[in-house]
Design an enzyme around this catalytic site. Structure first.
Site, PDB file in Angstrom:
ATOM      1  N   SER A   1     -14.515  25.292   0.576  1.00 28.64           N
ATOM      2  CA  SER A   1     -14.445  24.009   1.270  1.00 28.64           C
ATOM      3  C   SER A   1     -15.044  22.907   0.385  1.00 28.64           C
ATOM      4  CB  SER A   1     -15.141  24.104   2.631  1.00 28.64           C
ATOM      5  OG  SER A   1     -14.859  22.982   3.428  1.00 28.64           O
TER       6      SER A   1
ATOM      7  N   GLU B   1      -6.125  25.375   0.350  1.00 26.74           N
ATOM      8  CA  GLU B   1      -6.341  25.565   1.790  1.00 26.74           C
ATOM      9  C   GLU B   1      -6.924  24.276   2.338  1.00 26.74           C
ATOM     10  OE1 GLU B   1      -9.454  25.802   3.629  1.00 26.74           O
ATOM     11  OE2 GLU B   1     -10.546  25.132   1.868  1.00 26.74           O
TER      12      GLU B   1
ATOM     13  N   HIS C   1     -10.610  28.393   6.187  1.00 26.20           N
ATOM     14  CA  HIS C   1     -11.545  28.208   7.300  1.00 26.20           C
ATOM     15  C   HIS C   1     -11.195  29.141   8.461  1.00 26.20           C
ATOM     16  CE1 HIS C   1     -12.244  24.605   4.906  1.00 26.20           C
ATOM     17  NE2 HIS C   1     -13.357  24.411   5.592  1.00 26.20           N
TER      18      HIS C   1
END
Length: 300
Positions: free
Chosen positions: A112, A204, A274
């Site tokens: 992330s 992602e 996630h």
């Protein structure tokens, strides 16, 4: 560009948990991660500022930088495991001195917002690990934990997943890089901008409206970041499907449209991002990708 892999871990090694981005409410948040690392025979040190809170962040910029710099400088620390993502690493990345790290590299683990660290370290020529952080271990799947263990301790492993009908079939070899799509976009024009030439790119994201995904893909395309890839691996994209029906299509169709003229394999629905099943990927290491009609494989 060749990537140097830091030494793999062994029992008795010490790792350090730091919080370079969003705040961690309290120690219970990361206790499952600490317990897991200790079960692998590792010693765990937690940064002194890891549970600070300054607005959105895990302490002030100076406090977060201090813990991260200490982890890079301490030769007894063999891996840095970021406690969580959120936002904030970009605010301190330019103040980090990587001199000691380059002399004594160690694994940096996270995903992330930690993509900022991944891309910066890749430009220095070192491999990193994209994986679940301590805060996510309370709900992580067994596969998530097993792949992180194998990545850290140097065991070979691969993936076999069902093929999505939208995949672009083909085979390729290349160095795997990437991370969070939003962060990759935000690094364009900086010294942390990811070099995608001849690489296999993983992306992602979470919580982004589809029009933003479309915009980010075209930003990458216009910067030639998608043109010379060896392959594209797409992890989880979590968004409000009902809300985004007005845009048209899905994130898969948006991504596929952005790369439709390029002749490399595209693999959708890789279990990473996630989600509970967030399998570890070693960035900076060569992989082989085979995207077939029914089953797709990735091997190191």
């Amino acid at each position: 560009m060749k990537f140097t892999k830091p030494p793999y871990l062994k029992q008795g090694d010490t790792i350090m948990i730091v919080a370079p981005a969003g705040f961690v409410p309290d120690s219970t948040e990361i206790e499952p991660g600490i317990a897991l690392a200790k079960s692998w025979g590792l010693e765990v040190i937690v940064g002194k500022n890891a549970f600070k809170k300054h607005n959105h962040f895990a302490g002030t910029d100076e406090e977060r930088q201090s813990d991260l710099q200490l982890a890079f400088n301490n030769t007894n620390i063999k891996a840095i495991w970021c406690s969580r993502g959120g936002y904030g690493t970009v605010r301190i990345i330019d103040q980090i001195d990587f001199t000691a790290f380059e002399k004594n590299p160690k694994w940096v683990v996270g995903f992330s917002d930690i993509t900022t660290l991944h891309t910066t370290i890749h430009n220095l020529g070192f491999a990193t690990i994209h994986a679940t952080m301590p805060g996510g271990m309370k709900t992580a799947t067994d596969e998530t934990k097993q792949t992180l263990y194998k990545a850290l301790f140097g065991y070979s492993y691969g993936f076999e997943i069902p093929s999505n009908p939208l995949n672009k079939k083909g085979s390729s070899k290349g160095i795997l890089i990437g991370g969070n799509l939003s962060i990759i976009n935000s690094m364009i024009g900086s010294n942390s901008e990811v070099n995608t030439y001849g690489k296999i790119l993983f992306i992602e994201d979470v919580g982004e409206d589809l029009y933003r995904v479309d915009r980010m893909m075209y930003t990458l395309k216009r910067s030639d970041a998608l043109k010379n890839l060896k392959g594209l691996i797409v992890g989880d994209f979590s968004y409000d499907i009902e809300k985004d029906t007005l845009f048209g299509g899905t994130h898969r169709e948006i991504i596929l449209n952005a790369v439709k003229e390029y002749h490399y394999p595209v693999l959708f629905d890789f279990p990473a991002g996630h989600v509970r099943d967030n399998r570890a990927l070693t960035f900076g290491k060569e992989i082989e990708i085979n995207v077939n009609e029914t089953t797709s494989r990735i091997s190191y």
